[in-house]
Write an enzyme that holds these catalytic residues in place. Sequence first.
Site, PDB file in Angstrom:
ATOM      1  N   ARG A  68       0.834  -1.219   0.000  1.00 56.31           N
ATOM      2  CA  ARG A  68       0.000   0.000   0.000  1.00 56.31           C
ATOM      3  C   ARG A  68       0.867   1.267   0.000  1.00 56.31           C
ATOM      4  O   ARG A  68       0.529   2.271  -0.634  1.00 56.31           O
ATOM      5  CB  ARG A  68      -0.914  -0.019   1.237  1.00 56.31           C
ATOM      6  CG  ARG A  68      -1.928   1.115   1.262  1.00 56.31           C
ATOM      7  CD  ARG A  68      -2.998   0.866   2.314  1.00 56.31           C
ATOM      8  NE  ARG A  68      -3.985   1.927   2.361  1.00 56.31           N
ATOM      9  CZ  ARG A  68      -4.205   2.707   3.420  1.00 56.31           C
ATOM     10  NH1 ARG A  68      -3.502   2.531   4.532  1.00 56.31           N
ATOM     11  NH2 ARG A  68      -5.123   3.639   3.370  1.00 56.31           N
ATOM     12  N   HIS A  72       0.426   4.427  -2.460  1.00 55.09           N
ATOM     13  CA  HIS A  72       0.182   5.779  -1.954  1.00 55.09           C
ATOM     14  C   HIS A  72       1.330   6.728  -2.293  1.00 55.09           C
ATOM     15  O   HIS A  72       1.138   7.942  -2.331  1.00 55.09           O
ATOM     16  CB  HIS A  72      -0.089   5.751  -0.442  1.00 55.09           C
ATOM     17  CG  HIS A  72      -1.474   5.293  -0.114  1.00 55.09           C
ATOM     18  ND1 HIS A  72      -2.202   5.782   0.939  1.00 55.09           N
ATOM     19  CD2 HIS A  72      -2.283   4.398  -0.740  1.00 55.09           C
ATOM     20  CE1 HIS A  72      -3.406   5.199   0.969  1.00 55.09           C
ATOM     21  NE2 HIS A  72      -3.464   4.348  -0.031  1.00 55.09           N
ATOM     22  N   ASP A  73       2.518   6.170  -2.523  1.00 54.18           N
ATOM     23  CA  ASP A  73       3.604   7.030  -2.986  1.00 54.18           C
ATOM     24  C   ASP A  73       3.382   7.394  -4.457  1.00 54.18           C
ATOM     25  O   ASP A  73       3.401   8.568  -4.834  1.00 54.18           O
ATOM     26  CB  ASP A  73       4.958   6.322  -2.806  1.00 54.18           C
ATOM     27  CG  ASP A  73       6.116   7.232  -3.186  1.00 54.18           C
ATOM     28  OD1 ASP A  73       5.990   8.460  -2.982  1.00 54.18           O
ATOM     29  OD2 ASP A  73       7.138   6.744  -3.700  1.00 54.18           O
ATOM     30  N   ASN A 101      -3.837   8.566   5.074  1.00 57.60           N
ATOM     31  CA  ASN A 101      -2.589   7.857   5.406  1.00 57.60           C
ATOM     32  C   ASN A 101      -2.390   7.652   6.906  1.00 57.60           C
ATOM     33  O   ASN A 101      -1.739   6.695   7.329  1.00 57.60           O
ATOM     34  CB  ASN A 101      -1.381   8.640   4.883  1.00 57.60           C
ATOM     35  CG  ASN A 101      -1.271   8.603   3.373  1.00 57.60           C
ATOM     36  OD1 ASN A 101      -1.648   7.607   2.752  1.00 57.60           O
ATOM     37  ND2 ASN A 101      -0.776   9.673   2.784  1.00 57.60           N
ATOM     38  N   HIS A 200      -6.141  -6.078  -2.167  1.00 56.52           N
ATOM     39  CA  HIS A 200      -7.003  -6.180  -0.976  1.00 56.52           C
ATOM     40  C   HIS A 200      -7.254  -7.637  -0.579  1.00 56.52           C
ATOM     41  O   HIS A 200      -8.153  -7.921   0.199  1.00 56.52           O
ATOM     42  CB  HIS A 200      -8.329  -5.439  -1.210  1.00 56.52           C
ATOM     43  CG  HIS A 200      -8.173  -3.954  -1.233  1.00 56.52           C
ATOM     44  ND1 HIS A 200      -9.194  -3.088  -1.512  1.00 56.52           N
ATOM     45  CD2 HIS A 200      -7.081  -3.170  -1.001  1.00 56.52           C
ATOM     46  CE1 HIS A 200      -8.747  -1.840  -1.466  1.00 56.52           C
ATOM     47  NE2 HIS A 200      -7.474  -1.863  -1.168  1.00 56.52           N
ATOM     48  N   THR A 201      -6.452  -8.517  -1.105  1.00 55.82           N
ATOM     49  CA  THR A 201      -6.508  -9.922  -0.679  1.00 55.82           C
ATOM     50  C   THR A 201      -5.684 -10.137   0.591  1.00 55.82           C
ATOM     51  O   THR A 201      -5.701 -11.226   1.175  1.00 55.82           O
ATOM     52  CB  THR A 201      -6.004 -10.846  -1.810  1.00 55.82           C
ATOM     53  OG1 THR A 201      -6.281 -12.195  -1.469  1.00 55.82           O
ATOM     54  CG2 THR A 201      -4.495 -10.689  -2.057  1.00 55.82           C
TER      55      THR A 201
HETATM   56  C1  HEM Z   1      -9.082   0.990  -6.117  1.00 54.46           C
HETATM   57  C2  HEM Z   1      -9.044   1.956  -5.232  1.00 54.46           C
HETATM   58  C3  HEM Z   1      -8.621   1.719  -3.821  1.00 54.46           C
HETATM   59  C4  HEM Z   1      -9.257   2.151  -2.706  1.00 54.46           C
HETATM   60  C5  HEM Z   1     -10.516   2.996  -2.668  1.00 54.46           C
HETATM   61  C6  HEM Z   1      -8.524   1.656  -1.572  1.00 54.46           C
HETATM   62  C7  HEM Z   1      -8.858   1.919  -0.264  1.00 54.46           C
HETATM   63  C8  HEM Z   1      -8.287   1.284   0.841  1.00 54.46           C
HETATM   64  C9  HEM Z   1      -8.689   1.467   2.192  1.00 54.46           C
HETATM   65  C10 HEM Z   1      -9.787   2.395   2.671  1.00 54.46           C
HETATM   66  C11 HEM Z   1      -7.932   0.654   2.957  1.00 54.46           C
HETATM   67  C12 HEM Z   1      -8.023   0.458   4.475  1.00 54.46           C
HETATM   68  C13 HEM Z   1      -7.277   1.564   5.203  1.00 54.46           C
HETATM   69  C14 HEM Z   1      -7.549   1.469   6.679  1.00 54.46           C
HETATM   70  O1  HEM Z   1      -8.600   1.941   7.096  1.00 54.46           O
HETATM   71  O2  HEM Z   1      -6.727   0.908   7.422  1.00 54.46           O
HETATM   72  C15 HEM Z   1      -7.029  -0.048   2.081  1.00 54.46           C
HETATM   73  C16 HEM Z   1      -6.109  -0.974   2.490  1.00 54.46           C
HETATM   74  C17 HEM Z   1      -5.191  -1.547   1.645  1.00 54.46           C
HETATM   75  N1  HEM Z   1      -5.005  -1.251   0.316  1.00 54.46           N
HETATM   76 FE1  HEM Z   1      -6.242  -0.190  -0.864  1.00 54.46          FE
HETATM   77  N2  HEM Z   1      -7.452   0.938  -2.007  1.00 54.46           N
HETATM   78  C18 HEM Z   1      -7.467   0.958  -3.382  1.00 54.46           C
HETATM   79  C19 HEM Z   1      -6.512   0.409  -4.214  1.00 54.46           C
HETATM   80  C20 HEM Z   1      -5.386  -0.217  -3.768  1.00 54.46           C
HETATM   81  C21 HEM Z   1      -4.248  -0.538  -4.577  1.00 54.46           C
HETATM   82  C22 HEM Z   1      -4.098  -0.175  -6.048  1.00 54.46           C
HETATM   83  C23 HEM Z   1      -3.360  -1.177  -3.791  1.00 54.46           C
HETATM   84  C24 HEM Z   1      -1.995  -1.711  -4.117  1.00 54.46           C
HETATM   85  C25 HEM Z   1      -1.637  -2.158  -5.288  1.00 54.46           C
HETATM   86  C26 HEM Z   1      -3.952  -1.275  -2.482  1.00 54.46           C
HETATM   87  C27 HEM Z   1      -3.405  -1.926  -1.400  1.00 54.46           C
HETATM   88  C28 HEM Z   1      -3.971  -1.984  -0.144  1.00 54.46           C
HETATM   89  C29 HEM Z   1      -3.475  -2.837   0.901  1.00 54.46           C
HETATM   90  C30 HEM Z   1      -2.368  -3.872   0.772  1.00 54.46           C
HETATM   91  C31 HEM Z   1      -4.229  -2.551   2.035  1.00 54.46           C
HETATM   92  C32 HEM Z   1      -4.047  -3.131   3.449  1.00 54.46           C
HETATM   93  C33 HEM Z   1      -3.044  -2.263   4.176  1.00 54.46           C
HETATM   94  C34 HEM Z   1      -2.610  -2.769   5.545  1.00 54.46           C
HETATM   95  O3  HEM Z   1      -3.072  -3.775   6.035  1.00 54.46           O
HETATM   96  O4  HEM Z   1      -1.730  -2.101   6.132  1.00 54.46           O
HETATM   97  N3  HEM Z   1      -5.159  -0.650  -2.491  1.00 54.46           N
HETATM   98  N4  HEM Z   1      -7.257   0.373   0.799  1.00 54.46           N
END
Ligand code: HEM
Length: 325
Positions: A68, A72-73, A101, A200-201
């Site tokens: 992530r 985000h970078d 963030n 998100h897996t």
């Molecule tokens: C498609 C649009 C996307 C949205 C709206 C989105 C939104 C979010 C949100 C809201 C979270 C949870 C944050 C929290 O409350 O802790 C999250 C977690 C995460 N996202 Fe996304 N995301 C998106 C795309 C992506 C992409 C492109 C990646 C990486 C290639 C990604 C990787 C992750 C990962 C790995 C987590 C888990 C982070 C952790 O456990 O520390 N996401 N995302």
Amino acid sequence: MRSERTQLPLLASCLLFAMVIQAMLPLSSASLQVGYYRYTCPKAEKIVKRFVRKAISDDVGLAAGLIRLFFHDCFVRGCDASVLLDPTPENPHPEKTAPINDPSLEGFDLVDKVKAALERHCPGVVSCADIIAFAARDATKIAGGFHYAIPSGRRDGRVSLAAESMRDLPDPTFNLDMLKENFAVKGLNLEDMVVLSGAHTIGDSHCSSFLDRLKPGVPIDASLAASLKKKCPSPASGNVTVDQDVVTPDLFDNQYYKNVEAHRVLFDSDNALLTSKKSADLVSIYARDQTIWQVKFAAAMVKMGHIGVRVGKGGEIRKMCRVVN
Ligand code: HEM
């Protein structure tokens, strides 16, 4: 004197020789390159991997954090490590302080450790932006994804603004059109968006990111909604975290797409992938064929890694990732 006949093949071989030599040279400032640190810091990628492996073995959740962090970078000012800069009196609100963030983004301490090791090993050579890219690649593999070569040679930026993170990163309430537009601005298409959402897996989410969906009328599996309501009973539980993938939470597999099909996902943005035929067809393909998705994920990470990069004389190689030189 040589005849014209003998001169022509000679000219052709000279040209060929020049082309081969050019292909072997670093690609000047024009683009990123696989193995960019081959001569200047040959162990760079190995050192990053060693630290990432150890850190994930201590804290499995960090794999998700690092993937992530790269996203985000790259989405804000390009992949230039602007997300790593700490607040200063001159710039009290850098990207990492934006609500999107803070406090959810992780990996900063690990990047510091890697950078310190690299500075000991080859000072002033490896950018913080490349450390993020290598770490995300290694985290993907360690969590169960495919290994891929990631081009490097990114340079670090000097500007970081929270407002830009809020403007450029997608919100979990986005519908498909908003997501498409958000990714298109960064040069990524619908398929890239569907493929990358598969991240998100793994990892988790704060209750605050999806609390609004725990109400009647939202397309979310009833048993998932019931268990989420228990874990996140009220807005006061906003800081609690839950797994994104309830089936295989720490495995980088294609379970996410099966979850999307079953409405067992946390965000509107996840569910939105079912709202057009094209994106729903892609979800179905990846749910059925893990290998196709893994290959495409690797390619999409490389593509994302090219967004707005600074190369050659642009930017700088930070000495410490949290502060500009
Ligand atoms: C498609 C649009 C996307 C949205 C709206 C989105 C939104 C979010 C949100 C809201 C979270 C949870 C944050 C929290 O409350 O802790 C999250 C977690 C995460 N996202 Fe996304 N995301 C998106 C795309 C992506 C992409 C492109 C990646 C990486 C290639 C990604 C990787 C992750 C990962 C790995 C987590 C888990 C982070 C952790 O456990 O520390 N996401 N995302």
